[in-house]
Motif scaffolding. Sequence first.
Motif, PDB file in Angstrom:
ATOM      1  N   ALA A  35       0.813  -1.222   0.000  1.00 34.57           N
ATOM      2  CA  ALA A  35       0.000   0.000   0.000  1.00 34.57           C
ATOM      3  C   ALA A  35       0.846   1.272   0.000  1.00 34.57           C
ATOM      4  O   ALA A  35       0.337   2.349  -0.339  1.00 34.57           O
ATOM      5  CB  ALA A  35      -0.940  -0.002   1.205  1.00 34.57           C
ATOM      6  N   VAL A  36       2.121   1.178   0.344  1.00 34.46           N
ATOM      7  CA  VAL A  36       2.985   2.358   0.345  1.00 34.46           C
ATOM      8  C   VAL A  36       3.172   2.908  -1.075  1.00 34.46           C
ATOM      9  O   VAL A  36       3.464   4.086  -1.256  1.00 34.46           O
ATOM     10  CB  VAL A  36       4.354   2.050   1.013  1.00 34.46           C
ATOM     11  N   PHE A  37       2.953   2.073  -2.090  1.00 37.42           N
ATOM     12  CA  PHE A  37       3.095   2.526  -3.468  1.00 37.42           C
ATOM     13  C   PHE A  37       1.801   3.217  -3.897  1.00 37.42           C
ATOM     14  O   PHE A  37       0.860   2.588  -4.365  1.00 37.42           O
ATOM     15  CB  PHE A  37       3.441   1.354  -4.390  1.00 37.42           C
ATOM     16  N   ALA A  38       1.770   4.520  -3.689  1.00 36.60           N
ATOM     17  CA  ALA A  38       0.609   5.353  -3.994  1.00 36.60           C
ATOM     18  C   ALA A  38       1.119   6.754  -4.295  1.00 36.60           C
ATOM     19  O   ALA A  38       2.241   7.096  -3.916  1.00 36.60           O
ATOM     20  CB  ALA A  38      -0.353   5.380  -2.805  1.00 36.60           C
ATOM     21  N   GLY A 132      19.514  -1.881  -1.857  1.00 36.60           N
ATOM     22  CA  GLY A 132      18.507  -2.475  -0.987  1.00 36.60           C
ATOM     23  C   GLY A 132      17.520  -1.524  -0.353  1.00 36.60           C
ATOM     24  O   GLY A 132      17.317  -1.571   0.860  1.00 36.60           O
ATOM     25  N   PRO A 133      16.844  -0.673  -1.132  1.00 33.74           N
ATOM     26  CA  PRO A 133      15.883   0.246  -0.509  1.00 33.74           C
ATOM     27  C   PRO A 133      14.682  -0.502   0.070  1.00 33.74           C
ATOM     28  O   PRO A 133      14.271  -1.533  -0.448  1.00 33.74           O
ATOM     29  CB  PRO A 133      15.450   1.143  -1.669  1.00 33.74           C
ATOM     30  N   SER A 134      14.133   0.028   1.148  1.00 35.70           N
ATOM     31  CA  SER A 134      12.875  -0.496   1.694  1.00 35.70           C
ATOM     32  C   SER A 134      11.755  -0.125   0.728  1.00 35.70           C
ATOM     33  O   SER A 134      11.939   0.726  -0.164  1.00 35.70           O
ATOM     34  CB  SER A 134      12.599   0.121   3.070  1.00 35.70           C
ATOM     35  N   ASN A 135      10.583  -0.697   0.908  1.00 35.41           N
ATOM     36  CA  ASN A 135       9.438  -0.326   0.064  1.00 35.41           C
ATOM     37  C   ASN A 135       9.111   1.153   0.195  1.00 35.41           C
ATOM     38  O   ASN A 135       8.784   1.811  -0.788  1.00 35.41           O
ATOM     39  CB  ASN A 135       8.221  -1.180   0.392  1.00 35.41           C
ATOM     40  N   ALA A 139       9.236   3.715  -2.866  1.00 32.82           N
ATOM     41  CA  ALA A 139       8.075   4.538  -3.217  1.00 32.82           C
ATOM     42  C   ALA A 139       8.473   6.010  -3.323  1.00 32.82           C
ATOM     43  O   ALA A 139       8.049   6.710  -4.253  1.00 32.82           O
ATOM     44  CB  ALA A 139       6.954   4.354  -2.201  1.00 32.82           C
ATOM     45  N   ASP A 140       9.308   6.488  -2.399  1.00 27.78           N
ATOM     46  CA  ASP A 140       9.787   7.870  -2.472  1.00 27.78           C
ATOM     47  C   ASP A 140      10.598   8.106  -3.747  1.00 27.78           C
ATOM     48  O   ASP A 140      10.501   9.166  -4.371  1.00 27.78           O
ATOM     49  CB  ASP A 140      10.643   8.219  -1.246  1.00 27.78           C
ATOM     50  N   LEU A 141      11.409   7.117  -4.135  1.00 33.27           N
ATOM     51  CA  LEU A 141      12.184   7.245  -5.372  1.00 33.27           C
ATOM     52  C   LEU A 141      11.262   7.316  -6.588  1.00 33.27           C
ATOM     53  O   LEU A 141      11.456   8.144  -7.474  1.00 33.27           O
ATOM     54  CB  LEU A 141      13.168   6.083  -5.519  1.00 33.27           C
ATOM     55  N   ALA A 166       1.486   3.103  -9.866  1.00 33.43           N
ATOM     56  CA  ALA A 166       0.695   3.307  -8.650  1.00 33.43           C
ATOM     57  C   ALA A 166       1.129   4.578  -7.922  1.00 33.43           C
ATOM     58  O   ALA A 166       0.312   5.222  -7.262  1.00 33.43           O
ATOM     59  CB  ALA A 166       0.822   2.101  -7.721  1.00 33.43           C
ATOM     60  N   CYS A 167       2.393   4.942  -8.060  1.00 35.96           N
ATOM     61  CA  CYS A 167       2.904   6.165  -7.430  1.00 35.96           C
ATOM     62  C   CYS A 167       2.649   7.405  -8.286  1.00 35.96           C
ATOM     63  O   CYS A 167       2.978   8.513  -7.880  1.00 35.96           O
ATOM     64  CB  CYS A 167       4.403   6.021  -7.150  1.00 35.96           C
ATOM     65  N   GLY A 168       2.081   7.218  -9.468  1.00 38.09           N
ATOM     66  CA  GLY A 168       1.773   8.350 -10.336  1.00 38.09           C
ATOM     67  C   GLY A 168       2.931   8.796 -11.204  1.00 38.09           C
ATOM     68  O   GLY A 168       2.913   9.913 -11.725  1.00 38.09           O
TER      69      GLY A 168
END
Length: 188
Positions: A35-38, A132-135, A139-141, A166-168
Amino acid sequence: AERIIAVSSQTKYDAAAVYGLRADRIDVIYNGIDAVFAPPPEMARRTAVHLANDIQPPYVLAVGADIPRRNYSRMLAAMQRVWAGVGASAGSGVARRGPQWVLAGRDDWKISDLHAQAREAGVLDRMRFVSGPSNAELADLYRAATLTCCASSFEGFGLSVLESLACGTPVVCSDMRSLREVAENAAV
């Protein structure tokens, strides 16, 4: 097995062909995403992952390990053409450097073939490698990227395409069945 599950039609028909299975025994159930991917709740901005890796917009994002099917060598050649074109078109006397190329996903990029190729080409200063980025960081990237590029020669599903959309964030991707399934008409 009486029924088999695949993550895309591409995977379904590949599995049927490789293992001699009847395609009507294989069901497609697409992957979901965290859900973080928004889209961002506010205007995309530089976050901790950007600051920690000296990432400055504009940038092109690629996600995944440096493996041959990702076509990072081809993307490097394309980015070199972009950078050469930006420098040549400056015309105003103020040199523009063009977008950074940000690669995210591998544990140690410094041992990758791509890192060696970029070092030999003298373009490491235009690239950023996020290990190794977290989700949440990924998403921020995606959110602050100008676009995400998935130039793979093979993907079973195309998770980075789905996460980016999903992140636009706009997506440029290879023209293959699995990526068309995920992106439909939303990608170039």
